[in-house]
Design a protein around this motif. Structure first.
Motif, PDB file in Angstrom:
ATOM      1  N   GLN A 114       0.825  -1.206   0.000  1.00 32.08           N
ATOM      2  CA  GLN A 114       0.000   0.000   0.000  1.00 32.08           C
ATOM      3  C   GLN A 114       0.862   1.260   0.000  1.00 32.08           C
ATOM      4  O   GLN A 114       0.508   2.255  -0.636  1.00 32.08           O
ATOM      5  N   GLN A 115       1.992   1.221   0.683  1.00 33.53           N
ATOM      6  CA  GLN A 115       2.901   2.370   0.659  1.00 33.53           C
ATOM      7  C   GLN A 115       3.471   2.589  -0.737  1.00 33.53           C
ATOM      8  O   GLN A 115       3.635   3.734  -1.183  1.00 33.53           O
ATOM      9  N   LEU A 116       3.773   1.516  -1.442  1.00 33.92           N
ATOM     10  CA  LEU A 116       4.293   1.639  -2.806  1.00 33.92           C
ATOM     11  C   LEU A 116       3.243   2.232  -3.747  1.00 33.92           C
ATOM     12  O   LEU A 116       3.567   3.027  -4.641  1.00 33.92           O
ATOM     13  N   LEU A 117       1.982   1.863  -3.530  1.00 35.23           N
ATOM     14  CA  LEU A 117       0.915   2.358  -4.397  1.00 35.23           C
ATOM     15  C   LEU A 117       0.734   3.862  -4.302  1.00 35.23           C
ATOM     16  O   LEU A 117       0.241   4.491  -5.251  1.00 35.23           O
ATOM     17  N   THR A 118       1.131   4.475  -3.200  1.00 30.85           N
ATOM     18  CA  THR A 118       0.971   5.931  -3.080  1.00 30.85           C
ATOM     19  C   THR A 118       1.844   6.672  -4.079  1.00 30.85           C
ATOM     20  O   THR A 118       1.531   7.808  -4.462  1.00 30.85           O
ATOM     21  N   ILE A 119       2.933   6.044  -4.519  1.00 28.97           N
ATOM     22  CA  ILE A 119       3.835   6.659  -5.492  1.00 28.97           C
ATOM     23  C   ILE A 119       3.675   6.031  -6.874  1.00 28.97           C
ATOM     24  O   ILE A 119       3.817   6.719  -7.891  1.00 28.97           O
ATOM     25  N   LEU A 177      13.551  -4.070   0.954  1.00 26.50           N
ATOM     26  CA  LEU A 177      13.065  -4.073  -0.422  1.00 26.50           C
ATOM     27  C   LEU A 177      14.252  -4.154  -1.383  1.00 26.50           C
ATOM     28  O   LEU A 177      15.197  -3.365  -1.296  1.00 26.50           O
ATOM     29  N   SER A 178      14.189  -5.107  -2.285  1.00 22.54           N
ATOM     30  CA  SER A 178      15.127  -5.209  -3.402  1.00 22.54           C
ATOM     31  C   SER A 178      14.327  -4.942  -4.668  1.00 22.54           C
ATOM     32  O   SER A 178      13.136  -5.246  -4.739  1.00 22.54           O
ATOM     33  N   TYR A 179      14.988  -4.391  -5.675  1.00 25.11           N
ATOM     34  CA  TYR A 179      14.224  -4.013  -6.862  1.00 25.11           C
ATOM     35  C   TYR A 179      15.105  -4.042  -8.102  1.00 25.11           C
ATOM     36  O   TYR A 179      16.335  -4.051  -8.040  1.00 25.11           O
ATOM     37  N   ASP A 180      14.431  -4.099  -9.233  1.00 22.04           N
ATOM     38  CA  ASP A 180      15.082  -3.901 -10.523  1.00 22.04           C
ATOM     39  C   ASP A 180      14.090  -3.190 -11.418  1.00 22.04           C
ATOM     40  O   ASP A 180      13.071  -2.684 -10.930  1.00 22.04           O
ATOM     41  N   THR A 181      14.363  -3.129 -12.708  1.00 18.96           N
ATOM     42  CA  THR A 181      13.494  -2.380 -13.603  1.00 18.96           C
ATOM     43  C   THR A 181      12.240  -3.155 -13.989  1.00 18.96           C
ATOM     44  O   THR A 181      11.426  -2.651 -14.758  1.00 18.96           O
ATOM     45  N   ALA A 182      12.068  -4.348 -13.420  1.00 19.43           N
ATOM     46  CA  ALA A 182      10.883  -5.143 -13.719  1.00 19.43           C
ATOM     47  C   ALA A 182       9.978  -5.356 -12.515  1.00 19.43           C
ATOM     48  O   ALA A 182       8.766  -5.526 -12.675  1.00 19.43           O
ATOM     49  N   LYS A 272      12.696   5.007   1.889  1.00 21.50           N
ATOM     50  CA  LYS A 272      11.959   5.348   3.103  1.00 21.50           C
ATOM     51  C   LYS A 272      11.426   4.078   3.767  1.00 21.50           C
ATOM     52  O   LYS A 272      11.518   3.925   5.002  1.00 21.50           O
ATOM     53  N   ILE A 273      10.874   3.191   2.968  1.00 14.60           N
ATOM     54  CA  ILE A 273      10.370   1.917   3.499  1.00 14.60           C
ATOM     55  C   ILE A 273      11.523   1.103   4.073  1.00 14.60           C
ATOM     56  O   ILE A 273      11.406   0.520   5.163  1.00 14.60           O
ATOM     57  N   ASN A 274      12.636   1.075   3.364  1.00 10.12           N
ATOM     58  CA  ASN A 274      13.791   0.315   3.866  1.00 10.12           C
ATOM     59  C   ASN A 274      14.330   0.889   5.172  1.00 10.12           C
ATOM     60  O   ASN A 274      14.742   0.140   6.063  1.00 10.12           O
TER      61      ASN A 274
END
Length: 324
Positions: A114-119, A177-182, A272-274
């Motif tokens: 839900q926090q990610l959805l705000t952005i 949180l880990s992330y990439d372009t996908a 921020k989440i991390n």
């Protein structure tokens, strides 16, 4: 010896080992890291940490310096837009052993989503009931008939594998949180005696999640099955969101070029989440870790042996192991 190979998924992302592990010491691909760390959980945790931090740094560079667009999974895009692609089905059948997160971790992830959805309101979110971590992938893109033949070969060991964590309890800590372009995932590292639960001695962390993956591979391989896994890198992660449009970071509806300010807002939200995860859910001295901040694989449910079109959390359970 050659450096660990780096297979790619169908979106072009590479599953590259960034931990510094470089030597094959046996036919079991998980032995190398354990051997190079002299079986020390602190060293194993450090390799997992190096892998995820190095990968995040590289992906941030892609977003910021290279101004990369997000990678849209073409299959998922068609599945979430049936009005544009009527009748489309995903025909990539897989066979896996999944670890299912316990309820407190699912709740933590739901809040993060839900926090990610705000952005990034256009993100595709993994449904909480479908959340999983791939402990062992047997095969990932076969026909249903081919998968059924592999299941037959593996059948005598499925009970042993799905129940394996009941007597081999590997603990994961330090969610990030880990992330990439996908996609975006919640990742963990193997514990190394930090703040164990009251009913667990710190020496139990000598058996790490990487040992568990090694053993699952060994038991599966003993059946004669060929293991075509993409996931042998030192990562313990659950995918929680995927990009299905450029809209959240694009300049405009007509101009799909990444807008640096929008990209920065997304990256800032992830950080921020991390920061909140590090502050609230990571080990602190001898304090108990907050619920959701650690995961002993096998909590509530044993491993889920699953087959079918399960790239996005679907498929059918062949056997669900005994939990604790």
């Amino acid at each position: 010896m050659d450096k660990t190979s780096a297979p790619a998924n169908e979106n072009g992302n590479v599953f590259e080992d960034l931990s510094g592990t470089s030597h094959a010491t046996s036919d079991n691909p998980y032995d190398s890291l354990i051997d190079e760390c002299s079986n020390d959980p602190t060293g194993i945790q450090a390799r997992y940490t190096r892998h995820r931090e190095t990968r995040n740094d590289a992906q941030r560079k892609k977003f910021v310096d290279d101004r990369s667009s997000v990678i849209i999974d073409p299959v998922l895009y068609k599945l979430v837009h049936p009005e544009k692609h009527p009748g489309f089905t995903d025909d990539r059948n897989c066979l896996v052993f999944w670890a299912r997160p316990p309820s407190d971790l699912r709740s933590l992830i739901a809040g993060i989503q839900q926090q990610l959805l705000t952005i990034a309101p256009s993100l595709w979110l993994m449904p909480t009931e479908c959340l999983h971590m791939t402990a062992l992938e047997i095969d990932f893109s076969r026909t249903a008939e081919e998968i059924d033949e592999i299941v037959k070969t593996l059948s005598d060991k499925i009970r042993e594998i799905t129940d394996y964590p009941f007597a081999h309890r590997a603990r994961l800590i330090k969610p990030m949180l880990s992330y990439d372009t996908a996609a975006i995932a919640l990742s963990f590292v193997p514990a190394a005696s930090e703040s164990p639960p009251d009913d667990r001695h710190e020496s139990a962390d000598v058996y790490t999640y990487h040992h568990l993956r090694r053993d699952l591979y060994e038991v599966s391989k003993s059946t004669g099955v060929e293991i075509a896994s993409r996931y042998v890198v030192p990562s313990a992660h659950l995918t929680i969101a995927r990009f299905v449009t450029q809209a959240d970071i694009a300049v405009s509806e007509d101009d799909k070029t990444p807008d640096p300010s929008k990209v920065q807002k997304l990256l800032d939200q992830i950080e921020k989440i991390n920061a909140d995860l590090r502050d609230r859910y990571w080990p602190k001295d001898d304090q108990r870790i907050m619920a959701g901040g650690e995961w002993i694989v096998g909590q509530e449910k044993g491993l889920d042996c699953r087959k079918g079109t399960l790239w996005y959390g679907g498929g059918q359970t062949i056997r669900l192991g005994k939990g604790f």
